[in-house]
Motif scaffolding. Sequence first.
Motif, PDB file in Angstrom:
ATOM      1  N   PRO A   1      -5.998  11.654  -1.033  1.00  0.00           N
ATOM      2  CA  PRO A   1      -6.709  12.069   0.190  1.00  0.00           C
ATOM      3  C   PRO A   1      -8.229  12.047   0.077  1.00  0.00           C
ATOM      4  O   PRO A   1      -8.915  11.966   1.098  1.00  0.00           O
ATOM      5  CB  PRO A   1      -6.200  13.497   0.413  1.00  0.00           C
ATOM      6  N   GLN A   2      -8.791  12.088  -1.145  1.00  0.00           N
ATOM      7  CA  GLN A   2     -10.245  12.120  -1.327  1.00  0.00           C
ATOM      8  C   GLN A   2     -10.812  10.798  -1.834  1.00  0.00           C
ATOM      9  O   GLN A   2     -11.975  10.733  -2.249  1.00  0.00           O
ATOM     10  CB  GLN A   2     -10.618  13.240  -2.312  1.00  0.00           C
ATOM     11  N   ILE A   3     -10.035   9.739  -1.792  1.00  0.00           N
ATOM     12  CA  ILE A   3     -10.450   8.471  -2.401  1.00  0.00           C
ATOM     13  C   ILE A   3     -11.672   7.874  -1.703  1.00  0.00           C
ATOM     14  O   ILE A   3     -11.772   7.857  -0.478  1.00  0.00           O
ATOM     15  CB  ILE A   3      -9.281   7.453  -2.387  1.00  0.00           C
ATOM     16  N   GLN A   4     -12.634   7.374  -2.522  1.00  0.00           N
ATOM     17  CA  GLN A   4     -13.832   6.724  -2.008  1.00  0.00           C
ATOM     18  C   GLN A   4     -13.911   5.259  -2.453  1.00  0.00           C
ATOM     19  O   GLN A   4     -14.391   4.414  -1.709  1.00  0.00           O
ATOM     20  CB  GLN A   4     -15.078   7.479  -2.488  1.00  0.00           C
ATOM     21  N   HIS A   5     -13.447   4.988  -3.670  1.00  0.00           N
ATOM     22  CA  HIS A   5     -13.494   3.628  -4.202  1.00  0.00           C
ATOM     23  C   HIS A   5     -12.128   3.310  -4.819  1.00  0.00           C
ATOM     24  O   HIS A   5     -11.698   3.967  -5.756  1.00  0.00           O
ATOM     25  CB  HIS A   5     -14.596   3.486  -5.249  1.00  0.00           C
ATOM     26  N   LEU A   6     -11.481   2.276  -4.283  1.00  0.00           N
ATOM     27  CA  LEU A   6     -10.139   1.909  -4.713  1.00  0.00           C
ATOM     28  C   LEU A   6     -10.107   0.432  -5.087  1.00  0.00           C
ATOM     29  O   LEU A   6     -10.474  -0.429  -4.285  1.00  0.00           O
ATOM     30  CB  LEU A   6      -9.134   2.183  -3.586  1.00  0.00           C
TER      31      LEU A   6
ATOM     32  N   GLY B   1       0.778  -0.671   5.755  1.00  0.00           N
ATOM     33  CA  GLY B   1       0.551   0.574   5.030  1.00  0.00           C
ATOM     34  C   GLY B   1      -0.906   0.871   4.795  1.00  0.00           C
ATOM     35  O   GLY B   1      -1.261   1.952   4.305  1.00  0.00           O
ATOM     36  N   LEU B   2      -1.782  -0.068   5.164  1.00  0.00           N
ATOM     37  CA  LEU B   2      -3.213   0.154   4.995  1.00  0.00           C
ATOM     38  C   LEU B   2      -3.710   1.332   5.827  1.00  0.00           C
ATOM     39  O   LEU B   2      -4.677   2.001   5.468  1.00  0.00           O
ATOM     40  CB  LEU B   2      -3.980  -1.116   5.371  1.00  0.00           C
ATOM     41  N   SER B   3      -3.008   1.598   6.921  1.00  0.00           N
ATOM     42  CA  SER B   3      -3.411   2.704   7.807  1.00  0.00           C
ATOM     43  C   SER B   3      -3.372   4.051   7.104  1.00  0.00           C
ATOM     44  O   SER B   3      -4.025   5.006   7.541  1.00  0.00           O
ATOM     45  CB  SER B   3      -2.499   2.740   9.040  1.00  0.00           C
ATOM     46  N   SER B   4      -2.617   4.152   6.012  1.00  0.00           N
ATOM     47  CA  SER B   4      -2.545   5.426   5.289  1.00  0.00           C
ATOM     48  C   SER B   4      -3.884   5.809   4.664  1.00  0.00           C
ATOM     49  O   SER B   4      -4.104   6.966   4.303  1.00  0.00           O
ATOM     50  CB  SER B   4      -1.476   5.346   4.187  1.00  0.00           C
ATOM     51  N   LEU B   5      -4.796   4.833   4.558  1.00  0.00           N
ATOM     52  CA  LEU B   5      -6.113   5.099   3.990  1.00  0.00           C
ATOM     53  C   LEU B   5      -7.162   5.409   5.053  1.00  0.00           C
ATOM     54  O   LEU B   5      -8.303   5.734   4.718  1.00  0.00           O
ATOM     55  CB  LEU B   5      -6.579   3.893   3.155  1.00  0.00           C
ATOM     56  N   HIS B   6      -6.790   5.306   6.319  1.00  0.00           N
ATOM     57  CA  HIS B   6      -7.755   5.506   7.407  1.00  0.00           C
ATOM     58  C   HIS B   6      -8.264   6.939   7.475  1.00  0.00           C
ATOM     59  O   HIS B   6      -9.390   7.177   7.922  1.00  0.00           O
ATOM     60  CB  HIS B   6      -7.126   5.107   8.747  1.00  0.00           C
ATOM     61  N   CYS B   7      -7.457   7.887   7.046  1.00  0.00           N
ATOM     62  CA  CYS B   7      -7.865   9.292   7.130  1.00  0.00           C
ATOM     63  C   CYS B   7      -8.540   9.766   5.848  1.00  0.00           C
ATOM     64  O   CYS B   7      -8.723  10.973   5.639  1.00  0.00           O
ATOM     65  CB  CYS B   7      -6.660  10.172   7.444  1.00  0.00           C
ATOM     66  N   THR B   8      -8.916   8.841   4.981  1.00  0.00           N
ATOM     67  CA  THR B   8      -9.611   9.181   3.738  1.00  0.00           C
ATOM     68  C   THR B   8     -11.076   8.763   3.848  1.00  0.00           C
ATOM     69  O   THR B   8     -11.426   7.950   4.710  1.00  0.00           O
ATOM     70  CB  THR B   8      -8.981   8.448   2.530  1.00  0.00           C
TER      71      THR B   8
ATOM     72  N   PHE C   1       0.825  -1.206   0.000  1.00  0.00           N
ATOM     73  CA  PHE C   1       0.000   0.000   0.000  1.00  0.00           C
ATOM     74  C   PHE C   1       0.864   1.262   0.000  1.00  0.00           C
ATOM     75  O   PHE C   1       0.401   2.335  -0.386  1.00  0.00           O
ATOM     76  CB  PHE C   1      -0.929   0.012   1.222  1.00  0.00           C
ATOM     77  N   LYS C   2       2.105   1.125   0.423  1.00  0.00           N
ATOM     78  CA  LYS C   2       3.018   2.268   0.455  1.00  0.00           C
ATOM     79  C   LYS C   2       3.370   2.754  -0.946  1.00  0.00           C
ATOM     80  O   LYS C   2       3.895   3.855  -1.103  1.00  0.00           O
ATOM     81  CB  LYS C   2       4.291   1.898   1.217  1.00  0.00           C
ATOM     82  N   GLN C   3       3.099   1.937  -1.946  1.00  0.00           N
ATOM     83  CA  GLN C   3       3.409   2.314  -3.328  1.00  0.00           C
ATOM     84  C   GLN C   3       2.261   3.036  -4.021  1.00  0.00           C
ATOM     85  O   GLN C   3       2.385   3.423  -5.185  1.00  0.00           O
ATOM     86  CB  GLN C   3       3.797   1.067  -4.127  1.00  0.00           C
ATOM     87  N   LEU C   4       1.166   3.225  -3.316  1.00  0.00           N
ATOM     88  CA  LEU C   4       0.034   3.941  -3.890  1.00  0.00           C
ATOM     89  C   LEU C   4       0.328   5.433  -3.986  1.00  0.00           C
ATOM     90  O   LEU C   4       1.117   5.975  -3.209  1.00  0.00           O
ATOM     91  CB  LEU C   4      -1.212   3.737  -3.028  1.00  0.00           C
ATOM     92  N   PRO C   5      -0.328   6.130  -4.927  1.00  0.00           N
ATOM     93  CA  PRO C   5      -0.204   7.592  -4.951  1.00  0.00           C
ATOM     94  C   PRO C   5      -0.923   8.201  -3.757  1.00  0.00           C
ATOM     95  O   PRO C   5      -1.699   7.522  -3.069  1.00  0.00           O
ATOM     96  CB  PRO C   5      -0.880   7.982  -6.272  1.00  0.00           C
ATOM     97  N   LYS C   6      -0.682   9.461  -3.493  1.00  0.00           N
ATOM     98  CA  LYS C   6      -1.393  10.183  -2.436  1.00  0.00           C
ATOM     99  C   LYS C   6      -2.806  10.474  -2.937  1.00  0.00           C
ATOM    100  O   LYS C   6      -2.995  11.187  -3.917  1.00  0.00           O
ATOM    101  CB  LYS C   6      -0.670  11.486  -2.095  1.00  0.00           C
TER     102      LYS C   6
END
Length: 236
Positions: free
Chosen positions: A191-196, A208-215, A184-189
Amino acid sequence: MAASFSSGGNESSQEIFPSNSSYYLSLSETHAQLLRNRIFPLHSDSGICSLLPSDSFKYLTWHRVEQHDIQGSQLRCPRVREGPPEEELLLRHEENTLSPQGRVPEKIKWKTWLQENWEDCTNLNLSFQDLGDPYQVENFKRILRRLIRVKTLWLVDNSLVDLSAIRLPSCRILIMNKNHLTSFKQLPKIPQIQHLSLAENHIETLTGLSSLHCTPLESLVLKRNPCEFHQNYRKR
């Protein structure tokens, strides 16, 4: 170069294609001249022995095809990868469809920049670009950095490995199936993602999944990734 036109830009289809028949005539004449003046290999990329009209343009991005004013935001699936350099074409015993160019004038560079018009794209499909060489990947990333308004982006089957240096500030739907992501660390930034959707990648752990918790993420697709077989995968 296969691309279909969409309503991505503000122009209507009538504005994109001039009604003047002389426009189409000049295009067909230009294409016929290309076919007469070029020597093609016996076999095309399609595996068909007979020559196809598209063979003469197989190494060109859309904005290098002459006599059109189509912008990037008016294309549903434009070809954006660069063709092989002249040295590689010589090794393949192939001929480029463009005459050799020296230094590209700044005016031409600026015209190309405006014609790409990536900043105005909101829905874009950049899938199946066949990014097999480093110079192609760099040009691809250059375009991604300009997608400041894109909301829906398809990047399927591009052999992408790491987009962590890319930021897509407005992206809400991102489809990156069939790439080579391992984390997940290789994903782009995003911040507004809803469907991935990351189906059919090589993601082995959920680190690295935690990086999506604030989205505002609502759905995440990880089908056919090795991480599916980890204990507590569904719970996490």
